[in-house]
Design a protein around this motif. Structure first.
Motif, mmCIF file in Angstrom:
data_model
loop_
_atom_site.group_PDB
_atom_site.id
_atom_site.type_symbol
_atom_site.label_atom_id
_atom_site.label_comp_id
_atom_site.label_asym_id
_atom_site.label_seq_id
_atom_site.Cartn_x
_atom_site.Cartn_y
_atom_site.Cartn_z
ATOM 1 N N ASP A 1 40.444 42.834 39.893
ATOM 2 C CA ASP A 1 41.648 42.240 39.321
ATOM 3 C C ASP A 1 41.313 40.821 38.860
ATOM 4 O O ASP A 1 40.430 40.170 39.419
ATOM 5 C CB ASP A 1 42.755 42.215 40.381
ATOM 6 C CG ASP A 1 44.105 41.816 39.797
ATOM 7 O OD1 ASP A 1 44.256 41.858 38.563
ATOM 8 O OD2 ASP A 1 44.991 41.451 40.582
ATOM 9 N N VAL B 1 44.009 47.774 31.487
ATOM 10 C CA VAL B 1 45.305 47.098 31.574
ATOM 11 C C VAL B 1 46.265 47.946 32.410
ATOM 12 O O VAL B 1 46.426 49.147 32.181
ATOM 13 C CB VAL B 1 45.892 46.862 30.168
ATOM 14 C CG1 VAL B 1 47.259 46.187 30.272
ATOM 15 C CG2 VAL B 1 44.951 45.996 29.335
ATOM 16 N N LYS B 2 46.878 47.308 33.399
ATOM 17 C CA LYS B 2 47.856 47.990 34.254
ATOM 18 C C LYS B 2 49.160 48.217 33.495
ATOM 19 O O LYS B 2 49.527 47.383 32.661
ATOM 20 C CB LYS B 2 48.125 47.146 35.500
ATOM 21 C CG LYS B 2 46.917 46.896 36.373
ATOM 22 C CD LYS B 2 47.263 45.964 37.517
ATOM 23 C CE LYS B 2 46.061 45.655 38.387
ATOM 24 N NZ LYS B 2 46.369 44.709 39.477
ATOM 25 N N PRO B 3 49.876 49.285 33.773
ATOM 26 C CA PRO B 3 49.531 50.371 34.704
ATOM 27 C C PRO B 3 48.390 51.239 34.150
ATOM 28 O O PRO B 3 48.435 51.638 32.986
ATOM 29 C CB PRO B 3 50.828 51.158 34.827
ATOM 30 C CG PRO B 3 51.558 50.912 33.542
ATOM 31 C CD PRO B 3 51.194 49.515 33.131
ATOM 32 N N THR C 1 43.778 44.505 35.186
ATOM 33 C CA THR C 1 44.749 43.413 35.135
ATOM 34 C C THR C 1 45.978 43.831 34.341
ATOM 35 O O THR C 1 45.913 44.747 33.517
ATOM 36 C CB THR C 1 44.121 42.168 34.491
ATOM 37 O OG1 THR C 1 45.104 41.139 34.386
ATOM 38 C CG2 THR C 1 43.576 42.468 33.113
ATOM 39 N N ALA C 2 47.063 43.142 34.598
ATOM 40 C CA ALA C 2 48.299 43.416 33.866
ATOM 41 C C ALA C 2 48.382 42.616 32.570
ATOM 42 O O ALA C 2 49.339 42.764 31.814
ATOM 43 C CB ALA C 2 49.500 43.094 34.752
ATOM 44 N N TYR C 3 47.373 41.770 32.306
ATOM 45 C CA TYR C 3 47.454 40.861 31.174
ATOM 46 C C TYR C 3 46.289 41.055 30.210
ATOM 47 O O TYR C 3 45.130 40.937 30.599
ATOM 48 C CB TYR C 3 47.480 39.412 31.661
ATOM 49 C CG TYR C 3 48.596 39.147 32.651
ATOM 50 C CD1 TYR C 3 49.887 38.879 32.216
ATOM 51 C CD2 TYR C 3 48.351 39.193 34.019
ATOM 52 C CE1 TYR C 3 50.915 38.648 33.118
ATOM 53 C CE2 TYR C 3 49.368 38.965 34.937
ATOM 54 C CZ TYR C 3 50.649 38.701 34.473
ATOM 55 O OH TYR C 3 51.666 38.482 35.373
#
Length: 240
Positions: free
Chosen positions: A53, A97-99, A78-80
């Motif tokens: 992450d 990229v999450k999800p 990562t979510a970003y």
């Protein structure tokens, strides 16, 4: 491939663990919520792949990669999307990229598997070369009216100048009527690599690599666009 996963969100770690268990060639060694603990683990244990992450407490994923002495393959999770460029600069393997959906995860680990396999083959090839090449620790080249002996360990890099080549040695240069291609055939491929239409470099003499150029002492040697991928693969294969 053995791997670890680092994420401060337990649910994200659970998802990664579930995905990893579905992949026959992956073996999850440990999971971490604290990057400092993971860094300590990597100092004592070798892994092939790290799922990392980016936004973590104490130490970001980007800072984490920069702290590694020996870098395994890295897949950012990562979510970003804003960290994609930083990931490219750090030469990570992939960026999820999450999800994270399983098919995208599968493509990323397949890419890591291919790189890891290629790297191991490269190391085996290079490990087998010294015995074969031990009888070729020098080359003989003509310069003017003389033929001189050049020790391979003294070569920093070679520069092509139309019909001539300039061999840059420690403390001096040698100019000889020859072609870069012909000289390349004389040099052991485990130690010398062509990085530009006009340059061959000695891998052990490289001080650092800065994007599209190589630093040898105070000299900057360019890496040509047509040679960039092969050079990158060579560097990855010997874990330079």
């Amino acid at each position: 491939m053995n791997c670890i996963a680092i994420d401060d969100e337990p649910l994200a770690l659970d998802l990664l663990k579930d995905y990893i268990e579905k992949i026959p060639f992956l073996e999850l060694e440990r999971t971490f919520t604290n990057p400092i603990e993971a860094l300590g683990y990597l100092q004592e244990n070798k892994v092939d792949l790290v799922f990392l992450d980016v936004e973590l407490p104490y130490l970001s994923g980007i800072e984490f990669v920069k702290c590694l002495q020996s870098k395994p393959l890295i897949i950012f999770t990562t979510a970003y999307e804003k960290y994609a460029l930083a990931g490219y600069d750090l030469e990570i393997t992939d960026y999820l990229v999450k999800p994270i959906v399983f098919d995208r995860f599968l493509r990323a680990v397949n890419k890591a598997y291919c790189i890891n396999k290629q790297s191991k083959k490269g190391n085996e090839r290079i490990a087998a070369l010294p015995e074969k090449e031990s009888q070729s620790e020098f080359i003989m080249v003509k310069t003017g009216y003389s033929t001189i002996n050049i020790n391979l360990n003294d070569i920093l890099y070679v520069e092509g100048l139309k019909d001539y080549i300039k061999i840059h040695l420690t403390g001096k240069t040698v100019l000889t009527l020859n072609s870069l291609k012909k000289l390349q055939e004389m040099l052991p491929e485990s130690r010398f690599v062509r990085v530009h239409r006009s340059f061959i470099v000695s891998l052990p003499k490289i001080d650092s690599i800065q994007r599209s150029r190589i630093v040898i002492g105070k000299t900057f040697v360019p890496v040509g666009e047509n040679y960039k991928n092969a050079f990158k693969d060579m560097i990855a294969s010997i874990n330079l």
